[in-house]
Every structure is written in structure tokens, then in C-alpha cells.
Design an enzyme around this catalytic site. Structure first.
Site, PDB file in Angstrom:
ATOM      1  N   ASP A  89       0.715  -1.255   0.157  1.00 53.81           N
ATOM      2  CA  ASP A  89      -0.092   0.101   0.237  1.00 53.81           C
ATOM      3  C   ASP A  89       0.832   1.357   0.031  1.00 53.81           C
ATOM      4  O   ASP A  89       0.479   2.418   0.055  1.00 53.81           O
ATOM      5  CB  ASP A  89      -1.072  -0.031   1.155  1.00 53.81           C
ATOM      6  CG  ASP A  89      -0.155  -0.186   2.580  1.00 53.81           C
ATOM      7  OD1 ASP A  89       1.000  -0.368   2.245  1.00 53.81           O
ATOM      8  OD2 ASP A  89      -0.604   0.294   3.618  1.00 53.81           O
ATOM      9  N   LYS A  90       2.296   1.048   0.002  1.00 62.21           N
ATOM     10  CA  LYS A  90       3.090   2.188  -0.093  1.00 62.21           C
ATOM     11  C   LYS A  90       4.226   1.998  -1.146  1.00 62.21           C
ATOM     12  O   LYS A  90       4.924   1.018  -0.935  1.00 62.21           O
ATOM     13  CB  LYS A  90       3.712   2.507   1.434  1.00 62.21           C
ATOM     14  CG  LYS A  90       2.584   2.916   2.422  1.00 62.21           C
ATOM     15  CD  LYS A  90       3.187   2.744   3.879  1.00 62.21           C
ATOM     16  CE  LYS A  90       2.270   3.297   4.935  1.00 62.21           C
ATOM     17  NZ  LYS A  90       2.605   3.523   6.318  1.00 62.21           N
ATOM     18  N   THR A  91       4.263   2.860  -1.865  1.00 62.21           N
ATOM     19  CA  THR A  91       5.308   2.541  -3.124  1.00 62.21           C
ATOM     20  C   THR A  91       6.794   3.333  -2.447  1.00 62.21           C
ATOM     21  O   THR A  91       7.741   2.918  -2.866  1.00 62.21           O
ATOM     22  CB  THR A  91       4.924   3.353  -4.216  1.00 62.21           C
ATOM     23  OG1 THR A  91       4.852   4.873  -3.998  1.00 62.21           O
ATOM     24  CG2 THR A  91       3.694   2.933  -4.706  1.00 62.21           C
TER      25      THR A  91
END
Length: 538
Positions: free
Chosen positions: A474-476
Site C-alpha cells: 500500500d506504500k510505494t
């Protein structure tokens, strides 16, 4: 238990807050029966249980028979005694196992004994085995797999002379080699975890003593109530309450990526009443107390209060999550003075971590399944080779019951021998090759120059990385490199671009050297529209 129970008229007017013993005395006194060894007999009129007290007026309800009264009392006493015994047994078990129920705690500031009881030691333990549990646990984990259990049964069968079909060494040696390789691998991995735990537990910290001095203390010797001085880039050894910082604002930042996986820094605030003190020595001489609730696994909630005592009286202020430093986090900036609230297994990080367990790779599960399939094929083949001749002999001639029992026993013995002969179909060398391959994978991963600092914490499943098809996140920012490229910078009515940055640096150097009338940058301009109408972005 009763005060002012006797009224002027002689009636018993007691308050309802009676103990069990008082209630039993009342039942005995108000009953119209007297207990003798032979049974219950009516009490004479005007005679009380003590002989001197006035007579109690009878209740409107008829009294229960003596047998019911004593049966009820017996049941209540038995239930009460059983509950006490169970409670004492549970407390004894928790004491023997070193485990206690979580409870709220009151911590006194700068006291010789900050808490009335001892809490969990501040130890980090990530090892799977102990000195005594290593061999039993490893053997249990290995023989819980069908592959190893099958070869153990085959090796033990050679101890019986009717089933011996070869040298005992040829059956025991391969299994012993597999177990030896596995035990060495597990022992080496657990020893590395022990070394990591020892480095963490022996890390040195500075403790602020009640007199105002500083002493060095190891992380494993930190106790609830100690005031620690935590510096920048230092790991927080326990769950702490932030009392004071070097910054006058009482603000510092915390890295919590090892606790919640978030890479952004968290803002923490010192307790205002402690931050207002004149110096660290004043904090070391302050008196008061802290109330902390029972330890929980919630890392996003905390409610407590701190009370400071001075000549004007006691001042209490509430505490929240913004005043805490959880164990496992790292101080990103500044220096903090913090009070230890929870240690060891009571910390948030320890309560959110599961005990270490043995992991099984998908390759091992597939090998285990194939071993079961091959065993089924060998058992079917052995059954067919034994059943066909037995049926033919039984059909050609009629056998007596004694001969039939002997033939069945011989057929069962032949079936076991065929199973042992076909045991070579399941290759034990496959397990040896897999264990050696895992070690090679581990060495190649740790020595790869393209992945510096890589640590393989478990050598039982390094090949699992090769089976990853999709990676969801959910976090690049945790997977990519955030690189900011400089485009342009607006300063008032002028802007700088990469082409004019060199000339700007030269102008700054001339100004620093004390030369007047330094030429302005060639790319400087007062036209805001030329720079994109405002602040630039990268």
C-alpha cells in the site's frame, strides 16, 4: 461485623453488610432448634445461643429445617474453599512459570524502590531453543514430517530379526546424517539469534540517578522506574515516558519503522510540567508519581497521569500517546530523559510479536506429499504380491483354522518384508540434497555484493523468494527510491535554475571572501512569469 444491632425493644436490627460468619451466627441464633449430637431439638423459650443475650423475635417466614440449613452451608463452604484453592493454584502456577496477570502500576519518581513489586526483566529473547529443549524440539519437528518418520520406522524394523533384510548400518546411517545436518543448521541459526539478542541486551545506556548523577547501565538491567538518557540514533530499550528534552520546546522525532513499518518520523512531546523544570538536576530531585495502566498490545493508545509534588502542593496532568517512546523505536533527533514504564515481555513490541516457530517451505511440503504417494504405491504393490499367492493357495485346498492362522501370519510377515524391500523407491538422498541446497542458497544470498547487509534469519526456506509471483503493497515509498530533482528555485523576484547554479555559487563565494559589488547571477530575473508563476516543483 455488626454495630448497634440491638434496639431497645430487644429486636435484632442489623445492617445488611454481614460477613459469612456473622450470617451463620444469626441463622444459628434465630433458629428455634438446638443442635445436639443425636440431632436437632426445639430450643426452649427465652434461651439464646449465648445464654445471656435477649431473645430474638421470630421471623414471619417459617425457619428452614436444620438439614437444609446445614446442607446449604456445606455447599457454600465447599464452593468457597474450592474457589480459594483454584485461585491459589493458579497464582502458584503463574509464580512458578514467571508469568503474572497484567495490572496497572504506580511508579514513584526518584525513589530507591520505585515500584512495590518486581516486573519482567528487560530481556529480548528471539531464540527458538534452550540448552535442554534443543534436541527434543528438533527431533519432534523432524519426525512430525512423514518423510523422516517413514525412514525412522524402517530403520527401527531392522532391530527385529524376522524383518532384517540387510545391514543395519545402511538404514540408520542416511537417517542419522539427515538429522545431523538439520540439527547443525538449526543450532547455527539459533546461535546467530542468540548473538543478536546478546548484542541488544548488553547495549549500554545512561541512567539519571536520583541524586543527579549519570551511571552506565546495560539494557538487560533496566527496571521499571529508571530514568534514562536516550540520545539521537539510539534504540529505545523499553517503553518509556518522555519527561524532558534538550530542546526548549520539548519536541523530538522518533523513527518507528521497526515497530509499525512506517518510515515517516513521529512527533513526540515531553511532559509540560517536567519540561518547565530548570535543569536535569531539578528533575532528578523532583518527587511525584506516575500512573500507568496495565500493559496492552495496542501501540496507538495510552492513558495515564503524572503527579509532581512541590511546596505549593500536588499538580496532576494527563498523559497520552504523544508522551511515549515505545521499545524498538529509534530516536531520530535530540536527546531525551524518559521514565521506564514497561520492560521485557510487557512492552508493546513484545506483546505484538509471536513466539518463534519453525517454518516449513513449500518444497518440503511437496516432498512430504510425494513421499506419501510413493508409500501408497509401494504398499499396494506389496499387498498385491502377498494377496495373490495367498488367495490361490486358499482356493486350491481347504485349510484348517490353525493352518489358516499360520498362513495369515506368514502373509503379514511377507507384506512387511516387501515394504522394506521397496523402501528404496522413496529416496532419502533427496532430503539430503535439499538440506545442502538450502545452505548453498543462504551462502550465495549473504555474499551477494548487489544486496549488501542482507541477513538470512532462517535457512529453512531461502528458496521461497524464488516462488514469489506478485508483491502487493500500500506504500510505494517503501519499495522505490524517492529522488527529488532540482528544477528551479524562486527567491523573491529572482529565480535560480540548474544552468545558473554555478554562477550563483561563485557569487556567494565572492561575497564570503569580502569582495564588494559581486556580479549577480546571469540567470536572475525579476519576471515571475518566466519562472512558472510561483514556487517551482520537482
Amino acid at each position: 461485623a455488626c454495630t448497634g444491632c440491638w434496639s431497645g425493644s430487644g429486636n435484632f436490627t442489623c445492617t445488611p453488610s454481614l460477613t459469612r460468619e456473622s450470617q451463620a451466627k444469626m441463622d444459628e441464633f434465630s433458629s428455634p432448634y438446638i443442635q445436639f449430637e443425636g440431632g436437632a431439638k426445639p430450643r426452649p423459650a427465652g434461651l439464646s445461643s449465648g445464654g445471656t443475650a435477649p431473645r430474638v423475635s421470630a421471623s414471619a417466614q417459617p425457619p428452614p429445617p436444620p438439614s437444609a440449613t446445614h446442607a446449604r452451608g456445606s455447599r457454600e463452604s465447599l464452593a468457597d474453599g474450592g474457589a480459594r484453592r483454584r485461585g491459589a493454584f493458579a497464582r502458584a502456577c503463574r509464580w512458578c512459570c514467571g508469568k503474572r496477570e497484567p495490572e496497572a502500576r504506580h511508579i514513584r519518581l526518584n525513589a530507591t524502590r520505585p515500584t512495590p513489586r518486581r516486573y519482567a526483566r528487560n530481556l529480548v529473547v528471539n531464540t527458538k531453543y534452550s540448552f535442554f529443549s534443543f534436541v527434543p524440539k528438533v527431533l519432534y519437528e523432524q519426525f512430525s514430517q512423514f518423510f523422516n518418520l517413514y525412514f525412522l520406522v524402517v530403520a527401527l524394523s531392522q532391530l527385529f530379526p524376522p524383518l532384517q533384510i540387510g545391514l543395519l548400518f545402511t538404514y540408520i546411517a542416511p537417517l542419522a546424517f539427515v538429522l545431523a545436518v538439520t540439527m547443525c543448521k538449526e543450532g547455527f541459526d539459533d546461535y546467530k539469534r542468540y548473538r543478536t539478542d546478546r548484542e541488544i541486551n548488553t547495549e549500554l545506556y545512561t541512567r539519571l540517578t536520583p541524586g543527579g548523577g549519570d551511571v552506565t547501565v546495560a539494557a538487560q538491567d533496566i527496571s521499571v522506574g529508571h530514568v534514562l538518557r536516550v540520545r539521537a540514533n539510539q534504540r529505545v530499550p523499553a517503553d518509556l515516558l518522555l519527561l524532558r528534552t534538550k530542546e526548549s520546546s520539548g519536541i523530538l522525532f522518533l523513527r518507528t519503522d521497526q515497530l509499525d513499518g512506517e518510515t515517516d518520523w513521529k512527533l513526540r512531546l515531553a511532559v509540560p510540567s517536567c519540561q518547565k523544570l530548570s535543569s536535569d538536576e531539578a528533575l532528578a530531585e523532583a518527587s511525584g508519581g506516575v500512573y500507568a495502566p496495565e500493559p496492552t498490545a495496542d501501540i496507538y493508545a495510552f492513558e495515564g497521569d503524572l503527579t509532581l509534588s512541590d511546596s505549593e502542593g500536588d499538580a496532576t496532568e494527563p498523559l497520552s500517546l504523544d508522551n511515549t517512546l515505545w521499545a524498538g523505536t529509534v530516536l531520530a533527533s535530540g536527546e531525551a530523559l524518559a521514565l521506564v514504564l514497561y520492560t521485557g515481555t510487557d512492552t508493546r513490541g513484545a506483546m505484538n510479536s509471536a513466539p518463534p516457530r519453525s517454518k516449513v517451505a513449500s518444497v518440503d511440503l511437496q516432498v512430504n506429499l510425494l513421499a506419501k504417494v510413493l508409500f501408497g504405491l509401494t504398499a499396494s504393490t506389496a499387498l498385491a504380491m502377498v494377496a495373490v499367492p495367498f488367495i490361490q493357495r486358499a482356493a486350491s485346498s481347504r485349510l484348517a483354522s490353525a493352518e489358516m492362522s499360520q498362513q495369515l501370519l506368514q502373509a503379514l510377515l511377507d507384506f512387511c518384508r516387501f515394504l522394506l524391500l521397496f523402501s528404496s523407491i522413496i529416496p532419502i538422498s533427496l532430503r539430503v540434497a535439499l538440506d545442502m541446497a538450502k545452505l548453498v542458497y543462504k551462502l550465495q544470498m549473504t555474499s551477494d555484493a548487489r544486496m549488501p547487509g542482507l541477513q538470512v534469519r532462517s535457512s529453512t526456506l531461502p528458496e521461497e523468494l524464488g516462488g514469489i509471483d506478485f508483491l502487493l503493497t500500500d506504500k510505494t515509498g517503501t519499495l522505490t527510491r524517492n529522488e527529488m530533482l532540482f528544477r528551479k528555485l524562486h527567491l523573491g523576484f529572482a529565480f535560480l535554475s540548474p544552468q545558473t547554479l554555478g554562477e550563483a555559487q561563485a557569487a556567494v563565494a565572492h561575497a564570503a571572501a569580502g569582495e564588494d559589488d559581486a556580479p549577480p547571477p546571469a540567470g536572475a530575473s525579476s519576471d515571475l512569469g518566466e519562472g512558472g508563476g510561483g514556487g517551482g516543483g520537482g
